[in-house]
Motif scaffolding. Structure first.
Motif, PDB file in Angstrom:
ATOM      1  N   MET A   4       0.797  -1.218   0.000  1.00 26.82           N
ATOM      2  CA  MET A   4       0.000   0.000   0.000  1.00 26.82           C
ATOM      3  C   MET A   4       0.835   1.276   0.000  1.00 26.82           C
ATOM      4  SD  MET A   4      -3.014   1.268   2.514  1.00 26.82           S
ATOM      5  CE  MET A   4      -4.046  -0.102   2.087  1.00 26.82           C
ATOM      6  N   ARG A   5       1.856   1.366   0.806  1.00 28.68           N
ATOM      7  CA  ARG A   5       2.622   2.620   0.888  1.00 28.68           C
ATOM      8  C   ARG A   5       3.198   3.009  -0.478  1.00 28.68           C
ATOM      9  NH1 ARG A   5       2.487   5.150   5.234  1.00 28.68           N
ATOM     10  NH2 ARG A   5       2.315   4.151   7.242  1.00 28.68           N
ATOM     11  N   GLU A   6       3.845   2.074  -1.130  1.00 28.37           N
ATOM     12  CA  GLU A   6       4.455   2.341  -2.440  1.00 28.37           C
ATOM     13  C   GLU A   6       3.389   2.654  -3.489  1.00 28.37           C
ATOM     14  OE1 GLU A   6       6.735  -0.139  -5.899  1.00 28.37           O
ATOM     15  OE2 GLU A   6       7.158  -0.694  -3.824  1.00 28.37           O
ATOM     16  N   GLU A   7       2.341   1.870  -3.532  1.00 22.57           N
ATOM     17  CA  GLU A   7       1.299   2.074  -4.539  1.00 22.57           C
ATOM     18  C   GLU A   7       0.491   3.339  -4.270  1.00 22.57           C
ATOM     19  OE1 GLU A   7      -0.865  -1.537  -5.477  1.00 22.57           O
ATOM     20  OE2 GLU A   7       0.990  -2.693  -5.417  1.00 22.57           O
ATOM     21  N   PHE A   8       0.337   3.703  -2.994  1.00 19.75           N
ATOM     22  CA  PHE A   8      -0.344   4.959  -2.660  1.00 19.75           C
ATOM     23  C   PHE A   8       0.482   6.147  -3.161  1.00 19.75           C
ATOM     24  CE2 PHE A   8      -1.301   8.543   0.177  1.00 19.75           C
ATOM     25  CZ  PHE A   8      -2.655   8.674  -0.053  1.00 19.75           C
ATOM     26  N   LEU A   9       1.795   6.078  -3.008  1.00 19.73           N
ATOM     27  CA  LEU A   9       2.661   7.147  -3.522  1.00 19.73           C
ATOM     28  C   LEU A   9       2.546   7.253  -5.047  1.00 19.73           C
ATOM     29  CD1 LEU A   9       5.894   6.707  -1.370  1.00 19.73           C
ATOM     30  CD2 LEU A   9       4.257   8.612  -1.286  1.00 19.73           C
ATOM     31  N   ASN A  10       2.487   6.114  -5.732  1.00 15.35           N
ATOM     32  CA  ASN A  10       2.295   6.114  -7.186  1.00 15.35           C
ATOM     33  C   ASN A  10       0.954   6.743  -7.561  1.00 15.35           C
ATOM     34  OD1 ASN A  10       4.764   4.839  -7.512  1.00 15.35           O
ATOM     35  ND2 ASN A  10       3.858   2.799  -7.658  1.00 15.35           N
ATOM     36  N   PHE A  11      -0.083   6.400  -6.804  1.00 19.67           N
ATOM     37  CA  PHE A  11      -1.411   6.994  -7.004  1.00 19.67           C
ATOM     38  C   PHE A  11      -1.336   8.510  -6.858  1.00 19.67           C
ATOM     39  CE2 PHE A  11      -4.714   8.827  -4.266  1.00 19.67           C
ATOM     40  CZ  PHE A  11      -5.784   8.880  -5.148  1.00 19.67           C
ATOM     41  N   CYS A  12      -0.716   8.978  -5.767  1.00 19.79           N
ATOM     42  CA  CYS A  12      -0.621  10.423  -5.516  1.00 19.79           C
ATOM     43  C   CYS A  12       0.086  11.131  -6.671  1.00 19.79           C
ATOM     44  CB  CYS A  12       0.106  10.692  -4.199  1.00 19.79           C
ATOM     45  SG  CYS A  12      -0.879  10.291  -2.742  1.00 19.79           S
ATOM     46  N   THR A  13       1.177  10.557  -7.158  1.00 20.08           N
ATOM     47  CA  THR A  13       1.901  11.137  -8.290  1.00 20.08           C
ATOM     48  C   THR A  13       1.005  11.185  -9.523  1.00 20.08           C
ATOM     49  OG1 THR A  13       4.015  10.345  -7.426  1.00 20.08           O
ATOM     50  CG2 THR A  13       3.928  10.870  -9.777  1.00 20.08           C
ATOM     51  N   ASP A  14       0.285  10.101  -9.776  1.00 18.26           N
ATOM     52  CA  ASP A  14      -0.559  10.009 -10.964  1.00 18.26           C
ATOM     53  C   ASP A  14      -1.689  11.036 -10.973  1.00 18.26           C
ATOM     54  OD1 ASP A  14      -1.263   8.776 -13.461  1.00 18.26           O
ATOM     55  OD2 ASP A  14      -2.877   7.711 -12.425  1.00 18.26           O
ATOM     56  N   VAL A  15      -2.250  11.351  -9.813  1.00 20.04           N
ATOM     57  CA  VAL A  15      -3.383  12.293  -9.765  1.00 20.04           C
ATOM     58  C   VAL A  15      -2.961  13.707  -9.360  1.00 20.04           C
ATOM     59  CG1 VAL A  15      -5.087  10.471  -9.371  1.00 20.04           C
ATOM     60  CG2 VAL A  15      -4.088  11.668  -7.395  1.00 20.04           C
ATOM     61  N   GLY A  16      -1.642  13.931  -9.222  1.00 23.89           N
ATOM     62  CA  GLY A  16      -1.150  15.281  -8.965  1.00 23.89           C
ATOM     63  C   GLY A  16      -1.243  15.731  -7.519  1.00 23.89           C
ATOM     64  N   LEU A  17      -1.070  14.810  -6.590  1.00 23.88           N
ATOM     65  CA  LEU A  17      -1.094  15.153  -5.169  1.00 23.88           C
ATOM     66  C   LEU A  17       0.326  15.053  -4.612  1.00 23.88           C
ATOM     67  CD1 LEU A  17      -4.226  13.109  -4.051  1.00 23.88           C
ATOM     68  CD2 LEU A  17      -4.106  15.555  -4.540  1.00 23.88           C
ATOM     69  N   ASP A  18       0.774  16.109  -3.956  1.00 25.29           N
ATOM     70  CA  ASP A  18       2.109  16.109  -3.353  1.00 25.29           C
ATOM     71  C   ASP A  18       2.009  16.221  -1.844  1.00 25.29           C
ATOM     72  OD1 ASP A  18       3.494  16.054  -5.802  1.00 25.29           O
ATOM     73  OD2 ASP A  18       3.224  18.220  -6.030  1.00 25.29           O
ATOM     74  N   GLY A  19       2.942  15.586  -1.169  1.00 24.79           N
ATOM     75  CA  GLY A  19       3.082  15.758   0.274  1.00 24.79           C
ATOM     76  C   GLY A  19       1.983  15.141   1.117  1.00 24.79           C
ATOM     77  N   ILE A  20       1.314  14.114   0.621  1.00 21.89           N
ATOM     78  CA  ILE A  20       0.263  13.483   1.403  1.00 21.89           C
ATOM     79  C   ILE A  20       0.840  12.248   2.094  1.00 21.89           C
ATOM     80  CG2 ILE A  20      -1.934  12.259   1.320  1.00 21.89           C
ATOM     81  CD1 ILE A  20      -2.901  14.226  -0.667  1.00 21.89           C
ATOM     82  N   ASP A  21       0.717  12.222   3.401  1.00 22.46           N
ATOM     83  CA  ASP A  21       1.219  11.105   4.194  1.00 22.46           C
ATOM     84  C   ASP A  21       0.112  10.073   4.368  1.00 22.46           C
ATOM     85  OD1 ASP A  21       3.108   9.742   5.850  1.00 22.46           O
ATOM     86  OD2 ASP A  21       2.013  10.466   7.614  1.00 22.46           O
ATOM     87  N   LEU A  22       0.471   8.805   4.348  1.00 21.52           N
ATOM     88  CA  LEU A  22      -0.491   7.721   4.543  1.00 21.52           C
ATOM     89  C   LEU A  22      -0.410   7.247   5.986  1.00 21.52           C
ATOM     90  CD1 LEU A  22      -2.573   5.832   3.208  1.00 21.52           C
ATOM     91  CD2 LEU A  22      -0.688   4.269   2.735  1.00 21.52           C
ATOM     92  N   PRO A  23      -1.380   7.622   6.819  1.00 23.95           N
ATOM     93  CA  PRO A  23      -1.354   7.172   8.217  1.00 23.95           C
ATOM     94  C   PRO A  23      -1.790   5.714   8.315  1.00 23.95           C
ATOM     95  CG  PRO A  23      -3.372   8.372   7.808  1.00 23.95           C
ATOM     96  CD  PRO A  23      -2.562   8.435   6.527  1.00 23.95           C
ATOM     97  N   GLN A  24      -1.423   5.064   9.387  1.00 20.47           N
ATOM     98  CA  GLN A  24      -1.911   3.704   9.631  1.00 20.47           C
ATOM     99  C   GLN A  24      -3.079   3.818  10.590  1.00 20.47           C
ATOM    100  OE1 GLN A  24       0.991   0.805  10.781  1.00 20.47           O
ATOM    101  NE2 GLN A  24      -0.513  -0.795  10.979  1.00 20.47           N
ATOM    102  N   LYS A  25      -4.274   3.498  10.105  1.00 20.13           N
ATOM    103  CA  LYS A  25      -5.506   3.642  10.885  1.00 20.13           C
ATOM    104  C   LYS A  25      -6.258   2.323  10.923  1.00 20.13           C
ATOM    105  CE  LYS A  25      -5.720   8.267  11.273  1.00 20.13           C
ATOM    106  NZ  LYS A  25      -6.039   9.021  12.452  1.00 20.13           N
ATOM    107  N   ASN A  26      -6.959   2.086  12.020  1.00 17.77           N
ATOM    108  CA  ASN A  26      -7.892   0.966  12.152  1.00 17.77           C
ATOM    109  C   ASN A  26      -7.259  -0.396  11.865  1.00 17.77           C
ATOM    110  OD1 ASN A  26     -10.471   0.011  12.777  1.00 17.77           O
ATOM    111  ND2 ASN A  26     -11.046  -0.103  10.635  1.00 17.77           N
TER     112      ASN A  26
END
Length: 189
Positions: A149-171
């Motif tokens: 998830m961490r790596e693929e979430f970063l790829n997602f953020c790059t693809d949709v133009g989101l910078d500096g979003i941290d992925l917290p671990q929740k639930n």
């Protein structure tokens, strides 16, 4: 979950790391109201312009809305993402989550009993139902796997133009590796 500014839809089936992803994207998606789930550490939300029923009749589930519940013009033109998880790992996570939230022990609700119960119809809802749509899609649905998830979430953020979003671990649920909980009978179920 939809972002009109960044033109994406992300489908978040339950027990796929979706609370973490939702928490990370709250400020960039179109959410009108958050509803906390008492004693669960989770939440649901509402999206402006959408009713609270998805195409399968589930109410108040915008966090876990299916792709078919989104408007044709958005599905056909926005980038599409979805979260998935190994189904065996997903069931163990769900079972451990139920144990935690009902304050039961494994001996009170063993995995076999949990898998054979109708306690929660969501857990048996086919993943295909979350990702199905009759609309033509300009963009191919891309998946974010909980196992990476961490790596693929970063790829997602790059693809949709989101910078500096941290992925917290929740639930998250604490448990051994999912393979340690299964035997021949539970694997068959």
């Amino acid at each position: 979950m939809i972002s009109h500014k960044n033109k994406f839809i992300i489908i978040l089936p339950p027990k796929n790391g979706t609370t973490s992803i939702t928490s990370a994207l709250m400020d960039v998606c179109d959410i009108s109201k958050i509803r906390e789930q008492p004693n669960e550490g989770t939440f649901d939300f509402y999206e402006p312009g959408y009713d609270n029923l998805d195409a399968y009749g589930y109410d108040n589930l915008r966090k876990h809305a299916s792709l078919s519940s989104y408007k044709k013009e958005h599905v056909e033109s926005y980038k599409l993402y979805g979260c998935v998880r190994n189904p065996y790992a997903r069931m163990v996570s769900w079972w451990r989550w139920v144990l935690r939230n009902t304050r039961r022990e494994e001996t009170e609700l063993p995995l076999l009993k949990f898998l054979n119960s109708d306690h929660d119809q969501w857990r048996w809802r086919s993943m295909k139902k979350y990702f199905h749509t009759d609309h033509e899609c300009k963009h191919q649905l891309k998946l974010i796997h909980s196992e990476s998830m961490r790596e693929e979430f970063l790829n997602f953020c790059t693809d949709v133009g989101l910078d500096g979003i941290d992925l917290p671990q929740k639930n998250s649920t604490k448990h051994k590796h999912y393979t340690e909980y299964y035997d021949d009978e539970t694997r068959q179920i």
